[in-house]
Design a protein around this motif. Structure first.
Motif, PDB file in Angstrom:
ATOM      1  N   VAL A   1      79.605  -3.530  50.824  1.00 58.33           N
ATOM      2  CA  VAL A   1      78.471  -3.475  51.751  1.00 58.33           C
ATOM      3  C   VAL A   1      78.661  -2.261  52.651  1.00 58.33           C
ATOM      4  N   VAL A   2      77.576  -1.558  52.947  1.00 60.98           N
ATOM      5  CA  VAL A   2      77.688  -0.419  53.852  1.00 60.98           C
ATOM      6  C   VAL A   2      76.891  -0.676  55.127  1.00 60.98           C
ATOM      7  N   ALA A   3      77.521  -0.353  56.243  1.00 61.70           N
ATOM      8  CA  ALA A   3      76.812  -0.362  57.519  1.00 61.70           C
ATOM      9  C   ALA A   3      76.609   1.105  57.882  1.00 61.70           C
ATOM     10  N   ALA A   4      75.372   1.469  58.210  1.00 64.26           N
ATOM     11  CA  ALA A   4      75.120   2.900  58.439  1.00 64.26           C
ATOM     12  C   ALA A   4      74.245   3.148  59.654  1.00 64.26           C
ATOM     13  N   VAL A   5      74.540   4.250  60.307  1.00 63.28           N
ATOM     14  CA  VAL A   5      73.643   4.764  61.347  1.00 63.28           C
ATOM     15  C   VAL A   5      72.813   5.837  60.646  1.00 63.28           C
ATOM     16  N   LEU A   6      71.481   5.717  60.743  1.00 63.26           N
ATOM     17  CA  LEU A   6      70.635   6.691  60.040  1.00 63.26           C
ATOM     18  C   LEU A   6      70.290   7.861  60.954  1.00 63.26           C
ATOM     19  N   GLU A   7      69.940   8.967  60.326  1.00 63.94           N
ATOM     20  CA  GLU A   7      69.473  10.135  61.092  1.00 63.94           C
ATOM     21  C   GLU A   7      68.200   9.731  61.843  1.00 63.94           C
ATOM     22  N   ALA A   8      67.974  10.336  62.986  1.00 64.50           N
ATOM     23  CA  ALA A   8      66.832   9.957  63.825  1.00 64.50           C
ATOM     24  C   ALA A   8      65.512  10.037  63.052  1.00 64.50           C
ATOM     25  N   GLY A   9      64.738   8.982  63.148  1.00 65.14           N
ATOM     26  CA  GLY A   9      63.398   8.968  62.566  1.00 65.14           C
ATOM     27  C   GLY A   9      63.360   8.796  61.056  1.00 65.14           C
ATOM     28  N   VAL A  10      64.517   8.551  60.423  1.00 67.47           N
ATOM     29  CA  VAL A  10      64.545   8.427  58.958  1.00 67.47           C
ATOM     30  C   VAL A  10      64.720   6.951  58.574  1.00 67.47           C
ATOM     31  N   ASP A  11      64.122   6.571  57.453  1.00 65.18           N
ATOM     32  CA  ASP A  11      64.223   5.205  56.975  1.00 65.18           C
ATOM     33  C   ASP A  11      65.020   5.202  55.661  1.00 65.18           C
ATOM     34  N   LEU A  12      65.712   4.121  55.357  1.00 62.11           N
ATOM     35  CA  LEU A  12      66.427   4.056  54.079  1.00 62.11           C
ATOM     36  C   LEU A  12      66.475   2.613  53.599  1.00 62.11           C
ATOM     37  N   GLU A  13      66.123   2.415  52.324  1.00 60.14           N
ATOM     38  CA  GLU A  13      66.168   1.076  51.739  1.00 60.14           C
ATOM     39  C   GLU A  13      67.352   1.019  50.775  1.00 60.14           C
ATOM     40  N   ILE A  14      67.916  -0.181  50.585  1.00 59.70           N
ATOM     41  CA  ILE A  14      69.077  -0.332  49.704  1.00 59.70           C
ATOM     42  C   ILE A  14      68.757   0.120  48.272  1.00 59.70           C
ATOM     43  N   ASP A  15      67.548  -0.180  47.773  1.00 56.97           N
ATOM     44  CA  ASP A  15      67.234   0.189  46.383  1.00 56.97           C
ATOM     45  C   ASP A  15      67.279   1.699  46.172  1.00 56.97           C
TER      46      ASP A  15
ATOM     47  N   LEU B   1      68.895   3.825  48.007  1.00 54.94           N
ATOM     48  CA  LEU B   1      70.278   4.279  48.184  1.00 54.94           C
ATOM     49  C   LEU B   1      71.071   4.028  46.896  1.00 54.94           C
ATOM     50  N   ARG B   2      70.870   2.860  46.283  1.00 48.85           N
ATOM     51  CA  ARG B   2      71.584   2.525  45.046  1.00 48.85           C
ATOM     52  C   ARG B   2      71.213   3.494  43.919  1.00 48.85           C
ATOM     53  N   GLU B   3      69.934   3.844  43.862  1.00 49.65           N
ATOM     54  CA  GLU B   3      69.472   4.783  42.854  1.00 49.65           C
ATOM     55  C   GLU B   3      70.164   6.142  43.052  1.00 49.65           C
ATOM     56  N   TRP B   4      70.220   6.561  44.316  1.00 51.10           N
ATOM     57  CA  TRP B   4      70.860   7.842  44.669  1.00 51.10           C
ATOM     58  C   TRP B   4      72.350   7.817  44.288  1.00 51.10           C
TER      59      TRP B   4
ATOM     60  N   LEU C   1      78.553   7.713  41.908  1.00 52.07           N
ATOM     61  CA  LEU C   1      79.626   6.703  41.917  1.00 52.07           C
ATOM     62  C   LEU C   1      79.557   5.811  40.682  1.00 52.07           C
ATOM     63  N   SER C   2      80.712   5.348  40.215  1.00 56.04           N
ATOM     64  CA  SER C   2      80.727   4.358  39.132  1.00 56.04           C
ATOM     65  C   SER C   2      79.959   3.120  39.593  1.00 56.04           C
ATOM     66  N   THR C   3      79.355   2.413  38.642  1.00 57.57           N
ATOM     67  CA  THR C   3      78.490   1.266  38.962  1.00 57.57           C
ATOM     68  C   THR C   3      79.103   0.303  39.983  1.00 57.57           C
ATOM     69  N   TYR C   4      80.385  -0.047  39.754  1.00 58.31           N
ATOM     70  CA  TYR C   4      80.985  -1.103  40.576  1.00 58.31           C
ATOM     71  C   TYR C   4      81.312  -0.649  42.007  1.00 58.31           C
ATOM     72  N   LYS C   5      81.183   0.661  42.282  1.00 60.43           N
ATOM     73  CA  LYS C   5      81.452   1.136  43.655  1.00 60.43           C
ATOM     74  C   LYS C   5      80.169   1.189  44.486  1.00 60.43           C
ATOM     75  N   ILE C   6      79.020   1.019  43.845  1.00 61.64           N
ATOM     76  CA  ILE C   6      77.741   1.176  44.544  1.00 61.64           C
ATOM     77  C   ILE C   6      77.490  -0.009  45.476  1.00 61.64           C
ATOM     78  N   PRO C   7      77.222   0.252  46.778  1.00 61.50           N
ATOM     79  CA  PRO C   7      77.014  -0.863  47.715  1.00 61.50           C
ATOM     80  C   PRO C   7      75.877  -1.769  47.269  1.00 61.50           C
ATOM     81  N   LYS C   8      76.075  -3.084  47.486  1.00 57.25           N
ATOM     82  CA  LYS C   8      75.046  -4.057  47.130  1.00 57.25           C
ATOM     83  C   LYS C   8      74.115  -4.306  48.301  1.00 57.25           C
TER      84      LYS C   8
END
Ligand code: MCA
Ligand code: AMP
Length: 495
Positions: free
Chosen positions: A439-453, A455-458, A463-470
């Motif tokens: 699991v990743v906890a993140a502070v985002l850049e000002a005014g930017v939005d990010l969804e887990i899906d 991020l996972r695609e990116w 990263l190898s599949t098993y390292k990708i945050p859920k």
């Protein structure tokens, strides 16, 4: 000229089936012939690879084993790569070990062609290697380097663990003796072949004694259970996540299928769990379901296996047993004192011929990893009524997910390259199936939005599949400790 013990042993069971798949049966004689052809190809004009690093990207199967044996017979060092590795990970590994050649199955050719050119690594496609002129293969002494496996941990980049032929032989002989491997054994091989569990505990132990491995390109539950029902296997080895998945699958089966499956498991002579803690509840559930008492053991890339519940005798849920043959184990307290009594926790330290030679190109880290010749595992344990019980790890930066050891630092370094992420902390959150989930906890850049899906695609290219945050936990600001590092304790409280 001294030939490798593995090859001498193989000559004594030439006609036995070494590798069985849905499509073919390959004998030890086939492996000897194929590995000799591949060794001659790798050598080309020279007489000895002289510990050159030969990487390979080949799914589990006959060609994987033939390549491994070929590299060893030609005097090289095997560097098996993760099949799901992303390009930056492959680039890191190939550069770090300074691989001279990369052998791939044709399906991976396109993925690595440009990279090999960039790094000046010669690329060989296994299907394109056919008969070559015979060559005299070099003699190999046991003290020579044989294999480099990359392991994640407390440094952000994985480290290459160098094992010699003598280390590998000691690891295999210890397990063959303790678990009574025999030429009559048949074992499925579905664990990844860039880690000790799949390579040594399953593949190498089986092939050392003349037994049969049945490789699967990945953990194909349906196919494996189908074979279990026919009584195909005598031995079974897996990580706790797989036992959780098997329990769920068996519990949801119709009665006749369920009893055939349970019958297949109950007849096996040995079922082993390892690579991560097996919850006592899963241990007990498996026994209730199949009658089998799982044998839990403890190991590490740097050591092979160190502790094991007994083959004969009490297999205690929640414990990892006692030291294996050829392995010395001690506990040392945080104050640096040897622990000589039960019920007092300490760090597991290990010594013996199975312990690795060095971290590739990292003499200082190698030196710091030993305490008077004993390898410091970073795992805490306690002895209770004669058996070791693992309590956890000294470093909070290590995550164990699905049996894979992951570095929170490595994943953080990759995620920080995302334009929306300004700061982040990667943690392992307890999970019933995976042990821990990334699991990743993140502070985002000002005014930017990010969804887990997204991020996972990116992450898929990085990263190898098993390292990708859920999961992604967006936080306003992260608290820091005195060293300026994000404190994970505080983040855990947010769940
Ligand atoms: C995959 N998924 C995950 C994880 N991995 N979700 C959370 N955490 C994970 N770690 C998700 C994928 O995103 C996907 O989700 C779905 O699960 C299926 O993915 P797939 O990769 O196909 O999973 P699988 O084939 O079922 O793999 C599970 C596995 C595998 C078989 C348990 O992780 C595995 O082989 N682990 C063993 C690793 C190992 O051998 N370690 C030993 C190293 P979606 O469908 O939503 O996309 S330790 C060692 O060697 C030492 C010496 C020792 O002691 O043994
Ligand atoms: P690796 O470096 O991938 O070889 O993983 C080794 C680590 O897996 C060890 O240092 C332990 O933390 C963990 N491990 C292996 N077997 C067990 C087990 N039976 N119980 C708990 N942890 C284990």
């Amino acid at each position: 000229m001294k030939e490798l013990e593995l090859i001498t042993q193989a000559r004594s069971h030439r006609e036995q089936i070494a590798v069985r798949t849905e499509l073919a049966k390959h004998t030890y004689a086939d492996l000897l012939v194929r590995s000799e052809i591949l060794a001659a190809t790798l050598l080309d004009e020279i007489d000895d690879l002289a510990e050159a690093r030969i990487a390979f990207l080949i799914p589990a199967g006959f060609e994987y084993v033939a390549t491994q044996w070929a590299v060893w017979r030609a005097g090289g060092v095997t560097v098996p790569l993760c099949l799901s590795a992303a390009e930056p990970e492959l680039e890191y590994t190939l550069s770090d070990c300074q691989a001279s050649q990369l052998v791939v199955a044709s399906a991976y050719k396109e993925k690595v062609e440009a990279l090999c050119e960039k790094l000046s690594v010669s690329l060989l496609v296994i299907e394109e290697i056919n008969e070559v002129a015979q060559k005299v293969l070099p003699g190999i002494t046991p003290d020579r380097a044989a294999m480099i496996l990359y392991t994640s941990g407390t440094t952000s980049n994985p480290k290459g663990v160098v094992a010699t032929h003598a280390n590998i032989q000691a690891q295999i002989e210890s397990l063959s003796e303790a678990w009574e491997w025999s030429p009559n054994d048949r074992i499925p091989l579905f664990l990844p072949l860039h880690h000790i569990h799949g390579i040594i505990n399953i593949c190498s132990c089986a092939l050392w004694v003349g037994a049969t491995i049945e490789p699967f390109p990945h953990f194909d539950l349906e196919k494996i259970l189908g074979r279990v029902r026919t009584g195909a296997y005598t031995v079974f080895m897996a990580v706790p996540t797989i036992y959780v998945k098997l329990i769920k699958a068996i519990e949801s089966m119709p009665e006749d299928e369920r009893s055939a499956t349970v019958g297949g498991f109950s007849k096996m002579r040995l079922m082993v769990s390892g690579s991560a803690a097996l919850p006592a509840s899963i241990h007990e559930k498996w026994t209730a379901l199949t009658g089998q008492k799982l044998l839990e053991r403890y190991g590490m890339t740097e050591l092979g296996m160190a502790l094991s519940n007994p083959y004969h005798g009490e297999r205690r849920p929640g414990a990892v047993g006692v030291a294996l043959p050829k392995v010395d184990v001690r506990l040392k307290s945080e104050q640096g004192e040897l622990i000589t009594v039960e019920d007092e926790p300490g760090e597991i330290q290990v010594r013996g011929p199975a312990v690795f030679h060095e971290y590739w190109n990292r003499p200082q880290i190698t030196e710091e990893s030993f305490d008077e010749g004993w390898f410091r595992t970073g795992d805490m344990a306690v002895i209770e009524s004669g058996y070791f019980r693992i309590m956890g790890r000294l470093s909070i930066d290590i995550i164990k997910s699905g049996g894979y050891k992951l570095s929170g630092l490595e994943i953080e370094a990759a995620l920080l390259q995302h334009e929306a992420i300004s700061e982040c902390a990667v943690i392992g959150v307890p999970d019933e199936t995976w042990g821990e989930m990334v699991v990743v906890a993140a502070v985002l850049e000002a005014g930017v939005d990010l969804e887990i899906d997204s991020l996972r695609e990116w992450c898929r290219d990085r990263l190898s599949t098993y390292k990708i945050p859920k999961r992604l936990l967006v936080v306003e600001a992260l608290p820091r400790n005195a060293m300026g590092k994000v404190t994970k304790m505080v983040l855990r409280e947010l769940f």
